[in-house]
Design a protein around this motif. Structure first.
Motif, PDB file in Angstrom:
ATOM      1  N   SER A  57      -5.558 -66.834  -0.506  1.00 13.93           N
ATOM      2  CA  SER A  57      -5.011 -67.886  -0.631  1.00 13.93           C
ATOM      3  C   SER A  57      -5.574 -68.928   0.439  1.00 13.93           C
ATOM      4  O   SER A  57      -5.833 -68.490   1.630  1.00 13.93           O
ATOM      5  N   PRO A  58      -6.267 -70.039  -0.057  1.00 19.99           N
ATOM      6  CA  PRO A  58      -6.984 -70.859   0.964  1.00 19.99           C
ATOM      7  C   PRO A  58      -5.984 -71.843   1.386  1.00 19.99           C
ATOM      8  O   PRO A  58      -6.363 -73.129   1.665  1.00 19.99           O
ATOM      9  N   THR A  59      -4.839 -71.847   1.486  1.00 23.04           N
ATOM     10  CA  THR A  59      -3.817 -72.441   2.287  1.00 23.04           C
ATOM     11  C   THR A  59      -4.182 -73.567   3.348  1.00 23.04           C
ATOM     12  O   THR A  59      -4.063 -74.723   3.414  1.00 23.04           O
ATOM     13  N   TYR A  60      -4.877 -72.885   4.252  1.00 27.51           N
ATOM     14  CA  TYR A  60      -5.044 -73.566   5.518  1.00 27.51           C
ATOM     15  C   TYR A  60      -6.807 -74.061   5.506  1.00 27.51           C
ATOM     16  O   TYR A  60      -7.005 -75.044   6.026  1.00 27.51           O
ATOM     17  N   THR A  61      -7.554 -73.664   4.637  1.00 26.71           N
ATOM     18  CA  THR A  61      -8.927 -73.982   4.560  1.00 26.71           C
ATOM     19  C   THR A  61      -9.193 -75.055   3.207  1.00 26.71           C
ATOM     20  O   THR A  61     -10.411 -75.538   3.225  1.00 26.71           O
ATOM     21  N   ILE A  62      -8.088 -74.929   2.472  1.00 25.93           N
ATOM     22  CA  ILE A  62      -8.284 -75.965   1.166  1.00 25.93           C
ATOM     23  C   ILE A  62      -8.948 -75.340   0.109  1.00 25.93           C
ATOM     24  O   ILE A  62      -8.851 -75.203  -1.050  1.00 25.93           O
ATOM     25  N   VAL A  63     -10.182 -74.792   0.242  1.00 28.44           N
ATOM     26  CA  VAL A  63     -11.146 -74.141  -0.674  1.00 28.44           C
ATOM     27  C   VAL A  63     -11.482 -72.783  -0.122  1.00 28.44           C
ATOM     28  O   VAL A  63     -12.133 -72.987   0.863  1.00 28.44           O
ATOM     29  N   ALA A  84      -4.826 -87.516  -4.570  1.00 23.25           N
ATOM     30  CA  ALA A  84      -6.065 -87.333  -5.233  1.00 23.25           C
ATOM     31  C   ALA A  84      -7.244 -87.790  -4.575  1.00 23.25           C
ATOM     32  O   ALA A  84      -8.186 -86.997  -4.715  1.00 23.25           O
ATOM     33  N   ASP A  85      -7.220 -89.009  -3.919  1.00 19.15           N
ATOM     34  CA  ASP A  85      -8.318 -89.460  -3.215  1.00 19.15           C
ATOM     35  C   ASP A  85      -8.854 -88.485  -2.201  1.00 19.15           C
ATOM     36  O   ASP A  85      -9.929 -88.398  -1.760  1.00 19.15           O
ATOM     37  N   GLU A  86      -7.831 -87.702  -1.313  1.00 19.78           N
ATOM     38  CA  GLU A  86      -8.435 -86.543  -0.460  1.00 19.78           C
ATOM     39  C   GLU A  86      -9.265 -85.681  -1.069  1.00 19.78           C
ATOM     40  O   GLU A  86      -9.941 -85.002  -0.529  1.00 19.78           O
ATOM     41  N   LEU A  87      -8.763 -85.408  -2.479  1.00 16.48           N
ATOM     42  CA  LEU A  87      -9.689 -84.220  -2.953  1.00 16.48           C
ATOM     43  C   LEU A  87     -11.025 -84.662  -3.248  1.00 16.48           C
ATOM     44  O   LEU A  87     -11.802 -83.974  -3.087  1.00 16.48           O
ATOM     45  N   GLU A  89     -12.565 -86.977  -1.503  1.00 17.30           N
ATOM     46  CA  GLU A  89     -13.230 -86.903  -0.241  1.00 17.30           C
ATOM     47  C   GLU A  89     -13.776 -85.754   0.344  1.00 17.30           C
ATOM     48  O   GLU A  89     -14.643 -85.687   1.537  1.00 17.30           O
ATOM     49  N   ILE A  90     -13.025 -84.720  -0.084  1.00 11.42           N
ATOM     50  CA  ILE A  90     -13.558 -83.268   0.458  1.00 11.42           C
ATOM     51  C   ILE A  90     -14.663 -82.757  -0.288  1.00 11.42           C
ATOM     52  O   ILE A  90     -15.158 -81.610  -0.192  1.00 11.42           O
ATOM     53  N   GLY A  91     -15.105 -83.601  -1.399  1.00 12.23           N
ATOM     54  CA  GLY A  91     -16.281 -83.041  -2.231  1.00 12.23           C
ATOM     55  C   GLY A  91     -15.863 -82.412  -3.564  1.00 12.23           C
ATOM     56  O   GLY A  91     -16.881 -81.705  -4.205  1.00 12.23           O
ATOM     57  N   TRP A  92     -14.987 -82.814  -4.121  1.00 10.34           N
ATOM     58  CA  TRP A  92     -14.745 -82.341  -5.494  1.00 10.34           C
ATOM     59  C   TRP A  92     -15.583 -82.284  -6.521  1.00 10.34           C
ATOM     60  O   TRP A  92     -15.911 -81.458  -7.344  1.00 10.34           O
ATOM     61  N   ALA A 113      -7.945 -85.667 -11.205  1.00  9.56           N
ATOM     62  CA  ALA A 113      -9.044 -84.785 -11.088  1.00  9.56           C
ATOM     63  C   ALA A 113      -8.712 -83.585 -12.099  1.00  9.56           C
ATOM     64  O   ALA A 113      -9.654 -82.651 -12.439  1.00  9.56           O
ATOM     65  N   MET A 114      -7.550 -83.443 -12.160  1.00 13.23           N
ATOM     66  CA  MET A 114      -7.327 -82.291 -13.239  1.00 13.23           C
ATOM     67  C   MET A 114      -7.463 -82.460 -14.786  1.00 13.23           C
ATOM     68  O   MET A 114      -6.856 -81.643 -15.688  1.00 13.23           O
ATOM     69  N   ASP A 115      -7.621 -83.580 -15.216  1.00 17.36           N
ATOM     70  CA  ASP A 115      -7.834 -83.938 -16.386  1.00 17.36           C
ATOM     71  C   ASP A 115      -8.739 -83.204 -17.238  1.00 17.36           C
ATOM     72  O   ASP A 115      -9.772 -82.830 -16.602  1.00 17.36           O
ATOM     73  N   GLY A 116      -8.393 -82.630 -18.392  1.00 20.14           N
ATOM     74  CA  GLY A 116      -8.764 -81.585 -19.272  1.00 20.14           C
ATOM     75  C   GLY A 116      -9.016 -80.226 -18.741  1.00 20.14           C
ATOM     76  O   GLY A 116      -9.586 -79.522 -19.256  1.00 20.14           O
ATOM     77  N   ALA A 117      -8.253 -79.811 -17.721  1.00 23.10           N
ATOM     78  CA  ALA A 117      -8.120 -78.621 -17.376  1.00 23.10           C
ATOM     79  C   ALA A 117      -7.327 -77.585 -18.065  1.00 23.10           C
ATOM     80  O   ALA A 117      -6.586 -78.007 -18.957  1.00 23.10           O
ATOM     81  N   ILE A 118      -7.731 -76.459 -17.803  1.00 22.29           N
ATOM     82  CA  ILE A 118      -6.888 -75.253 -18.314  1.00 22.29           C
ATOM     83  C   ILE A 118      -5.699 -74.939 -17.571  1.00 22.29           C
ATOM     84  O   ILE A 118      -5.624 -75.045 -16.232  1.00 22.29           O
ATOM     85  N   ARG A 119      -4.449 -75.260 -18.084  1.00 22.66           N
ATOM     86  CA  ARG A 119      -3.200 -75.308 -17.554  1.00 22.66           C
ATOM     87  C   ARG A 119      -2.763 -73.780 -17.517  1.00 22.66           C
ATOM     88  O   ARG A 119      -2.548 -73.165 -18.582  1.00 22.66           O
ATOM     89  N   VAL A 120      -2.171 -73.143 -16.432  1.00 23.73           N
ATOM     90  CA  VAL A 120      -1.570 -72.086 -16.183  1.00 23.73           C
ATOM     91  C   VAL A 120      -0.413 -72.197 -15.453  1.00 23.73           C
ATOM     92  O   VAL A 120      -0.455 -72.507 -14.299  1.00 23.73           O
TER      93      VAL A 120
END
Length: 146
Positions: A57-63, A84-87, A89-92, A113-120
């Motif tokens: 899990s990338p809990t502390y690293t974000i990715v 979502a702005d933070e996402l 900012e980190i280069g989404w 940022a999740m528009d059009g995503a496959i939802r699980v």
């Protein structure tokens, strides 16, 4: 389509089956609380993409980035983001442009940022051991064959 898994290994197999249908730029947006099986599902996606690295899990690293498979895998955890702005900012958008698959835990923090995503959606069963996993993302994912 909704699936019931009884073990972490079954949850991983479902992720592996989904991976066979993933394409560059796909976003897999997870919905589910703590312990729902998001990281186990991602381990299966990684295996299905041919990634041999240990998935955590990338809990502390974000990715976390996993390269070397059929497609690169970028595993995000947005739990600690407040907007979502933070996402962005980190280069989404840079990750989207790298031709990989983006698996996103706590996707509800990602906004547009999740528009059009496959939802699980992953939910723990009443006994704590089973998981109900619903996959939505169009015809490609209508039946994972399990």
């Amino acid at each position: 389509m909704t699936y019931t898994t009884r073990t972490p290994e079954e949850t991983e197999r479902l992720g592996e089956a989904l991976a066979a249908r993933l394409r560059p730029g796909d976003i897999v947006a997870y919905l589910g609380g703590l312990g729902a099986g998001k990281t186990a599902f991602t381990r299966g996606v990684a295996r299905g993409l041919g990634v041999s690295d240990r998935v955590t899990s990338p809990t502390y690293t974000i990715v976390n980035e996993y390269l070397g498979g059929r497609l690169p895998l970028f595993h995000f955890d947005l739990y600690r983001l407040t907007s979502a702005d933070e996402l962005f900012e980190i280069g989404w958008e840079d990750y989207l442009g790298r031709g990989g698959v983006l698996c996103v835990e706590w996707s509800e923090h990602g906004g547009e940022a999740m528009d059009g995503a496959i939802r699980v959606a992953l939910r723990r069963g009443g006994d704590g051991g089973t998981r109900e996993i619903t996959v939505e993302g169009g015809g490609r994912f209508a039946d994972l064959g399990l």
